[in-house]
Write a protein that holds these residues in place. Structure first.
Motif, short mmCIF file in Angstrom:
data_model
loop_
_atom_site.label_atom_id
_atom_site.label_comp_id
_atom_site.label_asym_id
_atom_site.label_seq_id
_atom_site.Cartn_x
_atom_site.Cartn_y
_atom_site.Cartn_z
N LYS A 135 0.79 -1.23 0.00
CA LYS A 135 0.00 0.00 0.00
C LYS A 135 0.83 1.28 0.00
O LYS A 135 0.27 2.36 0.04
CB LYS A 135 -0.92 0.00 1.22
CG LYS A 135 -1.86 -1.19 1.19
CD LYS A 135 -2.70 -1.27 2.42
CE LYS A 135 -3.39 -2.59 2.46
NZ LYS A 135 -4.76 -2.62 2.40
N VAL A 136 2.15 1.17 -0.01
CA VAL A 136 2.99 2.38 0.02
C VAL A 136 3.91 2.40 -1.19
O VAL A 136 4.31 1.36 -1.70
CB VAL A 136 3.82 2.47 1.32
CG1 VAL A 136 2.93 2.58 2.54
CG2 VAL A 136 4.77 1.30 1.47
N TRP A 137 4.23 3.60 -1.65
CA TRP A 137 5.19 3.76 -2.73
C TRP A 137 6.57 3.36 -2.23
O TRP A 137 6.91 3.59 -1.07
CB TRP A 137 5.22 5.21 -3.19
CG TRP A 137 4.03 5.58 -4.01
CD1 TRP A 137 2.86 6.12 -3.55
CD2 TRP A 137 3.88 5.43 -5.41
NE1 TRP A 137 2.00 6.31 -4.59
CE2 TRP A 137 2.60 5.90 -5.75
CE3 TRP A 137 4.71 4.94 -6.41
CZ2 TRP A 137 2.13 5.90 -7.06
CZ3 TRP A 137 4.24 4.95 -7.71
CH2 TRP A 137 2.97 5.42 -8.02
N GLN A 138 7.36 2.81 -3.11
CA GLN A 138 8.72 2.41 -2.77
C GLN A 138 9.71 3.31 -3.48
O GLN A 138 9.61 3.52 -4.69
CB GLN A 138 8.97 0.96 -3.21
CG GLN A 138 8.09 -0.05 -2.53
CD GLN A 138 8.47 -0.24 -1.09
OE1 GLN A 138 9.63 -0.44 -0.79
NE2 GLN A 138 7.51 -0.17 -0.21
N MET A 139 10.68 3.85 -2.74
CA MET A 139 11.78 4.62 -3.33
C MET A 139 12.86 3.59 -3.68
O MET A 139 13.51 3.03 -2.80
CB MET A 139 12.30 5.64 -2.32
CG MET A 139 13.57 6.32 -2.71
SD MET A 139 13.35 7.32 -4.17
CE MET A 139 14.93 8.09 -4.27
N VAL A 140 13.01 3.31 -4.95
CA VAL A 140 13.92 2.26 -5.38
C VAL A 140 15.33 2.79 -5.55
O VAL A 140 16.28 2.26 -4.99
CB VAL A 140 13.41 1.61 -6.69
CG1 VAL A 140 14.42 0.61 -7.22
CG2 VAL A 140 12.06 0.94 -6.44
#
Length: 106
Positions: free
Chosen positions: A45-50
């Motif tokens: 449910k959360v954006w991932q900083m790749v």
């Protein structure tokens, strides 16, 4: 400054507005129940900083990114845009790239 140990769900919007420092109990890092809850309730449910855009500057540059049980391949395309793929062969169900969090380059 107030510091509180946070249990699941006890940080309020007011705490966030007041910038109350919070810490997690040791159990959050060691408990299988916490891990399973994060895999179900948090990571999907959360954006991932790749990675930063500058770290994949050229078409064809790629890297793997792993979170929980998921592995993703991130690729810079010829048009400069990025595309992400599940790191698994759809026919055999095997992982395609087995180097964790790999970023090619010097």
């Amino acid at each position: 400054m107030k510091v509180q140990e946070c249990a699941a769900g006890n940080i309020t919007a007011k705490d966030m507005d007041d910038e109350v420092l919070s810490t997690y109990p040791v159990e959050a890092f060691l408990s299988k129940d916490y891990l399973e809850a994060e895999k179900k309730l948090l990571w999907p449910k959360v954006w991932q900083m790749v990675e930063r855009v500058e770290d994949l500057p050229n078409p064809g540059d790629w890297m793997t990114y792993n979170v929980a049980d998921e592995s993703v391949i991130v690729l810079r395309k010829d048009d400069g845009l990025f595309k992400a793929f599940h790191n698994v062969c759809p026919h055999r169900g095997r992982q395609l790239v087995s180097v964790p969090d790999y970023l090619p380059g010097p």
